[in-house]
Design a protein around this motif. Sequence first.
Motif, PDB file in Angstrom:
ATOM      1  N   PRO A 431       0.801  -1.229   0.000  1.00 39.82           N
ATOM      2  CA  PRO A 431       0.000   0.000   0.000  1.00 39.82           C
ATOM      3  C   PRO A 431       0.833   1.278   0.000  1.00 39.82           C
ATOM      4  N   PHE A 432       2.037   1.253   0.545  1.00 36.45           N
ATOM      5  CA  PHE A 432       2.853   2.463   0.574  1.00 36.45           C
ATOM      6  C   PHE A 432       3.474   2.753  -0.797  1.00 36.45           C
ATOM      7  N   VAL A 433       3.652   1.699  -1.600  1.00 40.17           N
ATOM      8  CA  VAL A 433       4.083   1.902  -2.989  1.00 40.17           C
ATOM      9  C   VAL A 433       2.991   2.630  -3.761  1.00 40.17           C
ATOM     10  N   TYR A 434       1.759   2.142  -3.626  1.00 40.41           N
ATOM     11  CA  TYR A 434       0.656   2.747  -4.373  1.00 40.41           C
ATOM     12  C   TYR A 434       0.250   4.091  -3.778  1.00 40.41           C
ATOM     13  N   ALA A 435       0.465   4.290  -2.479  1.00 39.14           N
ATOM     14  CA  ALA A 435       0.212   5.594  -1.874  1.00 39.14           C
ATOM     15  C   ALA A 435       1.107   6.649  -2.505  1.00 39.14           C
TER      16      ALA A 435
END
Length: 719
Positions: A431-435
Amino acid sequence: MSTNGKGDKRLVADRRYPKSAAKPAAAPRKTRRKPAARKVRRGPLGWIAAFVRWILRLAFRVTAVIVLVAGLILGAMVWSTSTTLPEYQALLDGRARGSVTMLDADGRIFALRGSQFGGAVTVDSVSVHLKNAVIATEDKRFYSHFGVSPRGVAGAVRINLSEGRGPLSGHGGSTITQQTAKLICLGREYDPTEWKSEADYVADCRQSSLQRKAREAIFAMAMEVKYSKDQILSIYLNRAYMGAGAYGAEAAAQRYFGKPAGALNPSESAMVAGLLTAPSRLAPTANLKRSQDRAATVLRLMNEQGFLSDADAAHWQANPASLSSDSQSLDGGYFGDWVMQTGPDFLTRDTTEDVIISTTLDPRIQRATAEAVNKVFSEKVRDGSKAEVAVVVMSADGAVRAMVGGRDTDASGVFNRATQAVRQTGSAFKPFVYATALELGYSPLDTVVDEPFCMSIPGSGRWCPENYTNDFRGRVTLTDALKHSLNIPAVRVSESVGRDLVMRVAADFGIDRALQDTPALALGASEATLLEMTGAYAGILNGGSSVTPYGLRELRIKGDDTPLMGTGGGIAERVIRRDAAEQLTWMMEKVVSEGTGRRAALPDRAVAGKTGTSQEARDAWFVGFTADYVTGVWMGYDDNTPLSGVTGGGLPAEIWQAVMLRVNEGLPPRPLPMQAPAPSQVQQAPQQSPERAPTAAAPSRAERETVLEQLLRSILGGN
């Protein structure tokens, strides 16, 4: 008197009796002649034997002298040490120097730490059963030895060697007198100017080097010279730690049974004495069944040594001790331990004051969490498995509502896997990649190609990531890539938007523990604790602001209404825009409703979350949230053994669902703060071709940083 005329003849004795009756004259004594000295001729063997005999006689004499001198020196040292010892009353010490009482969110006591109960006891004032239980368990020859038991030491060394340890590792063979000497640190008092903390002082006192053992033995014998056996045992009963913050017999009796030490029955006495071996692990507040099993062993020892009859031993084994109602109402052991670590030492672990701490713990949620974990493990984990678990439940602002740090769901004083286990995050990191991509303006509907892909990594050669399913889906949206936890698209997006920015966003959300600056960053190669991961997801739920997880709301001295300190955590700076956080929540909702996290779905409300399985399945995660709470679940082995047939979408997701079904019971369902993307936003996400740098369509590093800085400044300035 007439005669015969031949004249008188003298009568002599020898003629009165027959000659045969006369005693023969003694024969002259023959002188025994000494034989002439013979010259002994020794051969080589004779000379060798004589030399050996001479060596042995010399060795014996030297040994005797050494033993005598050593004995005199030892006696002098023991006597000298005994003259420095204070009167025994000065060493009794009730250990009531400071306590910590923790209140839950409803203001009720849920945990006690420190010396909650004081009062010195003596052998005469405690229950005779407790005295007998301690002797039977710790030192059955206590009243006959001189402070050191050579037989006990030899037995301990033999056991240690037979179990593959060093002679001084493991069993110590220490007598009660030696243990008492260690408890009072060989007479060395704590000096705050010499030690960083009392914990360091205690650790030094517990050393078990050969030199320390020798000093301990001398000190123990000096105690035997100075004090009576009952006085030594009294000091021991006041100083020994007996679990759950209780120092001494009186504190333990009050803590566990709500009665004085003088009123303990044999079963209760056996339980208290049994704690001396491993007070934290065997404390009945940590695991009542384990404590009762240990007490049964102590009762057997008491019977074997004549302290209990067969009938009494059988009776008390059949009627084990149980906690008082007040003790049973205390829970939240892992949470309480964590709160103690987050506060300042001088007001928590090393406090000399009575401290009251108000916390964020919700007792209903804590009980619900423990019940759910116990249910899943009893029904779905195979017997004999040593797999462990950790669960954290918190609000969107970082306030921790419940914590379980292991399968013993309410233990204290043990390893807390929720806060202390640092493990690879696996796909729970994605999720932090896509965030980062959403913050830079990409849409959840933008596409990325899922196809075979390799990179050249300096110093490591070619690296070719693979999907968990070992297949490829072609062009997929960012949402599909996340919900199916595809590895290749995650790496492509991370490398395209800039690994440095991904690291920055993750760190700002709270995942900042030595992030690995490699392409595998996108796949969760870096490590974090469950508490950190749950706090980072709370930042997504609250609209994109980082949080600092906290459990301490207020700390004050008992009897003082003015708080000394307040909350040490909560919502901090914004990391990504609110609309980016809401779009990410929309993507994560698809993970649960359509993707790898289906087993976490709740029947009456929306759930967003992400599964995670680290390399070789050593860790399995599910972290997710409803509109009200964020919950993280981790499963794995303490020794990093790979899990068998367990992934983040399996048992962790099921545990998460079981916890949240109970946590949300009675709460009206609320919609998630998510935002679906507009179809007009769709564009092709920048791709990275094998062996090549990002395409021209991707913004440069300088452009990305400029855009991100401008966005953050405008958001922070507007709020």
